[in-house]
Motif scaffolding. Structure first.
Motif, PDB file in Angstrom:
ATOM      1  N   ILE A  92       0.854  -1.184   0.000  1.00 35.56           N
ATOM      2  CA  ILE A  92       0.000   0.000   0.000  1.00 35.56           C
ATOM      3  C   ILE A  92       0.895   1.240   0.000  1.00 35.56           C
ATOM      4  N   TYR A  93       0.537   2.207  -0.821  1.00 36.23           N
ATOM      5  CA  TYR A  93       1.379   3.392  -0.998  1.00 36.23           C
ATOM      6  C   TYR A  93       0.521   4.650  -0.888  1.00 36.23           C
ATOM      7  N   ASP A  94       1.022   5.639  -0.126  1.00 37.76           N
ATOM      8  CA  ASP A  94       0.391   6.951  -0.030  1.00 37.76           C
ATOM      9  C   ASP A  94       1.495   7.995  -0.143  1.00 37.76           C
ATOM     10  N   PRO A  95       1.563   8.714  -1.268  1.00 39.01           N
ATOM     11  CA  PRO A  95       2.656   9.669  -1.486  1.00 39.01           C
ATOM     12  C   PRO A  95       2.442  11.030  -0.832  1.00 39.01           C
ATOM     13  N   CYS A  96       1.321  11.201  -0.147  1.00 40.65           N
ATOM     14  CA  CYS A  96       1.040  12.450   0.592  1.00 40.65           C
ATOM     15  C   CYS A  96       0.366  12.035   1.890  1.00 40.65           C
ATOM     16  N   CYS A  97       1.094  11.259   2.690  1.00 36.95           N
ATOM     17  CA  CYS A  97       0.486  10.452   3.755  1.00 36.95           C
ATOM     18  C   CYS A  97       0.131  11.214   5.017  1.00 36.95           C
ATOM     19  N   GLY A  98       0.544  12.479   5.145  1.00 35.84           N
ATOM     20  CA  GLY A  98       0.193  13.212   6.348  1.00 35.84           C
ATOM     21  C   GLY A  98       0.670  12.490   7.589  1.00 35.84           C
ATOM     22  N   MET A 131      -4.369   6.906   6.585  1.00 36.93           N
ATOM     23  CA  MET A 131      -4.769   5.886   5.608  1.00 36.93           C
ATOM     24  C   MET A 131      -4.158   4.531   5.954  1.00 36.93           C
ATOM     25  N   PHE A 132      -2.931   4.540   6.453  1.00 39.20           N
ATOM     26  CA  PHE A 132      -2.253   3.288   6.787  1.00 39.20           C
ATOM     27  C   PHE A 132      -2.897   2.622   7.998  1.00 39.20           C
ATOM     28  N   VAL A 133      -3.253   3.433   8.987  1.00 39.64           N
ATOM     29  CA  VAL A 133      -3.910   2.890  10.185  1.00 39.64           C
ATOM     30  C   VAL A 133      -5.239   2.244   9.802  1.00 39.64           C
ATOM     31  N   GLN A 134      -6.012   2.926   8.953  1.00 42.79           N
ATOM     32  CA  GLN A 134      -7.292   2.368   8.528  1.00 42.79           C
ATOM     33  C   GLN A 134      -7.104   1.106   7.694  1.00 42.79           C
ATOM     34  N   SER A 135      -6.033   1.049   6.909  1.00 42.94           N
ATOM     35  CA  SER A 135      -5.752  -0.138   6.099  1.00 42.94           C
ATOM     36  C   SER A 135      -5.477  -1.344   6.987  1.00 42.94           C
ATOM     37  N   GLU A 136      -4.684  -1.143   8.031  1.00 39.10           N
ATOM     38  CA  GLU A 136      -4.390  -2.239   8.951  1.00 39.10           C
ATOM     39  C   GLU A 136      -5.661  -2.689   9.677  1.00 39.10           C
ATOM     40  N   LYS A 137      -6.504  -1.722  10.074  1.00 38.25           N
ATOM     41  CA  LYS A 137      -7.764  -2.076  10.732  1.00 38.25           C
ATOM     42  C   LYS A 137      -8.637  -2.905   9.798  1.00 38.25           C
ATOM     43  N   PHE A 138      -8.643  -2.531   8.509  1.00 40.85           N
ATOM     44  CA  PHE A 138      -9.434  -3.268   7.520  1.00 40.85           C
ATOM     45  C   PHE A 138      -8.915  -4.697   7.380  1.00 40.85           C
ATOM     46  N   VAL A 139      -7.598  -4.845   7.291  1.00 45.55           N
ATOM     47  CA  VAL A 139      -7.000  -6.170   7.148  1.00 45.55           C
ATOM     48  C   VAL A 139      -7.353  -7.047   8.354  1.00 45.55           C
ATOM     49  N   GLU A 140      -7.219  -6.495   9.550  1.00 39.39           N
ATOM     50  CA  GLU A 140      -7.523  -7.271  10.757  1.00 39.39           C
ATOM     51  C   GLU A 140      -9.001  -7.622  10.836  1.00 39.39           C
ATOM     52  N   LEU A 167       3.499   3.298  17.341  1.00 40.10           N
ATOM     53  CA  LEU A 167       2.679   3.024  18.522  1.00 40.10           C
ATOM     54  C   LEU A 167       1.725   1.855  18.299  1.00 40.10           C
ATOM     55  N   ARG A 168       1.396   1.602  17.052  1.00 38.62           N
ATOM     56  CA  ARG A 168       0.474   0.514  16.723  1.00 38.62           C
ATOM     57  C   ARG A 168       1.206  -0.741  16.243  1.00 38.62           C
ATOM     58  N   GLY A 169       2.516  -0.705  16.297  1.00 36.06           N
ATOM     59  CA  GLY A 169       3.290  -1.868  15.888  1.00 36.06           C
ATOM     60  C   GLY A 169       3.269  -2.117  14.398  1.00 36.06           C
ATOM     61  N   ILE A 170       3.096  -1.049  13.620  1.00 37.04           N
ATOM     62  CA  ILE A 170       3.017  -1.169  12.164  1.00 37.04           C
ATOM     63  C   ILE A 170       4.333  -0.710  11.549  1.00 37.04           C
ATOM     64  N   GLU A 171       4.946  -1.562  10.758  1.00 38.18           N
ATOM     65  CA  GLU A 171       6.179  -1.199  10.073  1.00 38.18           C
ATOM     66  C   GLU A 171       5.868  -0.480   8.761  1.00 38.18           C
ATOM     67  N   ALA A 172       6.662   0.533   8.451  1.00 37.46           N
ATOM     68  CA  ALA A 172       6.438   1.297   7.226  1.00 37.46           C
ATOM     69  C   ALA A 172       7.749   1.890   6.733  1.00 37.46           C
ATOM     70  N   ASP A 173       7.794   2.119   5.420  1.00 40.80           N
ATOM     71  CA  ASP A 173       8.952   2.750   4.788  1.00 40.80           C
ATOM     72  C   ASP A 173       8.533   4.145   4.335  1.00 40.80           C
ATOM     73  N   PHE A 174       8.984   5.174   5.081  1.00 40.00           N
ATOM     74  CA  PHE A 174       8.674   6.551   4.735  1.00 40.00           C
ATOM     75  C   PHE A 174       9.815   7.229   3.985  1.00 40.00           C
ATOM     76  N   GLY A 175      10.791   6.438   3.543  1.00 39.32           N
ATOM     77  CA  GLY A 175      11.961   7.024   2.914  1.00 39.32           C
ATOM     78  C   GLY A 175      12.891   7.589   3.969  1.00 39.32           C
ATOM     79  N   PRO A 176      14.060   8.060   3.578  1.00 38.52           N
ATOM     80  CA  PRO A 176      15.060   8.508   4.555  1.00 38.52           C
ATOM     81  C   PRO A 176      14.725   9.832   5.236  1.00 38.52           C
ATOM     82  N   GLU A 177      13.854  10.629   4.632  1.00 37.05           N
ATOM     83  CA  GLU A 177      13.563  11.953   5.183  1.00 37.05           C
ATOM     84  C   GLU A 177      12.306  12.513   4.526  1.00 37.05           C
TER      85      GLU A 177
END
Length: 334
Positions: free
Chosen positions: A1-7, A11-20, A50-60
């Motif tokens: 899942i990719y969000d290029p303007c993720c704030g 969106m990622f938190v809701q995606s994990e909730k959906f998967v679970e 805090l939710r134990g979710i791993e993500a790649d936000f790039g180096p900066e």
């Protein structure tokens, strides 16, 4: 899942909730994001940690248009809520992402759309490729300014637009701009793995502008029933095996599950869309809602309505006379 303007990573938190909620586990999906604001990016990192979710936000932190931190990523799903009608953005005219036309400098809407498409996984044997779902201002559905109409036409002719949803106003606390949902698919060919039917050269339009409930004078929310109606309509149209709990019929579409509903949803062909000048506003396609038949025969209803109208005229005349008499008593006659 990719969000290029993720704030802050909502969106990622809701995606994990959906998967679970659907029997999956945290970690079943790989998350990639990018955010230009350094403070907001730190919030996103903390939010997911805090939710134990791993993500790649790039180096900066980085501006997605100036420096794409995931240039080689081809995602199964893109979810995003980009800035609406952004006029302060960086454009490189020969950018590889502008496959369907160079976006105007004064509005980044179709820059975001083409960035999403660029990062979708390609279709492959047995897979229909990546899909994108995102929020944009309503103007994106119909604007013809500065070449936007030409880009939208190219997207439609490339058969990328899967579904359009017009949303009710007052949904956001931060803006009163009316918005819509775009759903794009890299390929609309039948996908046995996902349970999708063959739907090439077809697009679903949903007009949800009348849905939702006011929670105060200026804010509206979609109820669970509203959300379910929109989601189930889209799933049924795609021919998902899960739609309505029924197996798909001919061509993967269970006709008992999906039907066009005047005033709400319509499955249109690319030819029909072209006849509307490649405008994607659902209201142009779904038509007017059918009026409910109260069962009273016309030959009885019309005399009754005329009688009620005459009674209202008579009551109006009485009120007019009473007002005149009161004015006379106050010395304002004639």
């Amino acid at each position: 899942i990719y969000d290029p303007c993720c704030g802050s990573g909502g969106m990622f938190v809701q995606s994990e909730k959906f998967v679970e909620a659907h029997g999956g586990k945290i970690g079943d999906i790989a998350i990639y994001g990018q955010e230009s604001n350094p403070t907001t990016r730190r919030l996103a990192v903390m939010n997911l940690a805090l939710r134990g979710i791993e993500a790649d936000f790039g180096p900066e932190h980085a501006d997605t248009f100036r420096r794409d931190l995931h240039p080689d990523l081809r995602a199964d799903y893109v979810l995003a809520n980009p800035p609406f009608n952004d006029s302060d953005w960086f454009r490189k005219d020969d950018d590889v992402r502008w496959q369907y036309g160079v976006p105007p400098r004064g509005n980044a809407n179709f820059a975001w759309v083409q960035h999403f498409i660029h990062h979708l996984a390609p279709a492959a044997p047995g897979s229909s490729g990546g899909m994108a779902g995102f929020v944009l201002a309503n103007g994106s559905m119909s604007s013809n300014q500065s070449g936007e109409g030409t880009i939208r036409q190219a997207l439609i002719e490339a058969d990328l637009v899967d579904c359009m949803v017009a949303l009710p106003g007052q949904l956001f606390y931060s803006t009163q701009i009316p918005v819509c949902l775009w759903f794009l698919a890299k390929s609309k060919a039948a996908d046995a793995k996902r349970g999708f039917r063959e739907r090439r050269k077809q697009t679903l339009f949903i007009d949800a502008r009348k849905m939702g409930t006011l929670i105060d004078r200026v804010h509206r929310e979609l109820t669970e029933a509203d959300n379910a109606k929109i989601v189930n309509t889209y799933h049924a149209w795609r021919g998902d095996v899960v739609a309505g709990g029924a197996d798909p019929g001919p061509n993967g579409l269970n006709a008992a599950v999906y039907n066009d509903i005047p005033g709400f949803c319509k499955s249109a062909t690319t030819k029909e869309i072209s006849s509307h000048g490649y405008v994607l506003t659902p209201g142009r396609f779904v038509g007017a809602e059918e009026a409910e038949d109260d069962g009273e025969p016309f030959e009885k209803k019309m005399p009754r309505l005329v009688g009620e109208l005459r009674a209202q005229f008579a009551e109006s005349a009485k009120l007019e006379q009473a007002i005149k008499e009161n004015l006379e008593r106050l010395g304002y006659a004639g």
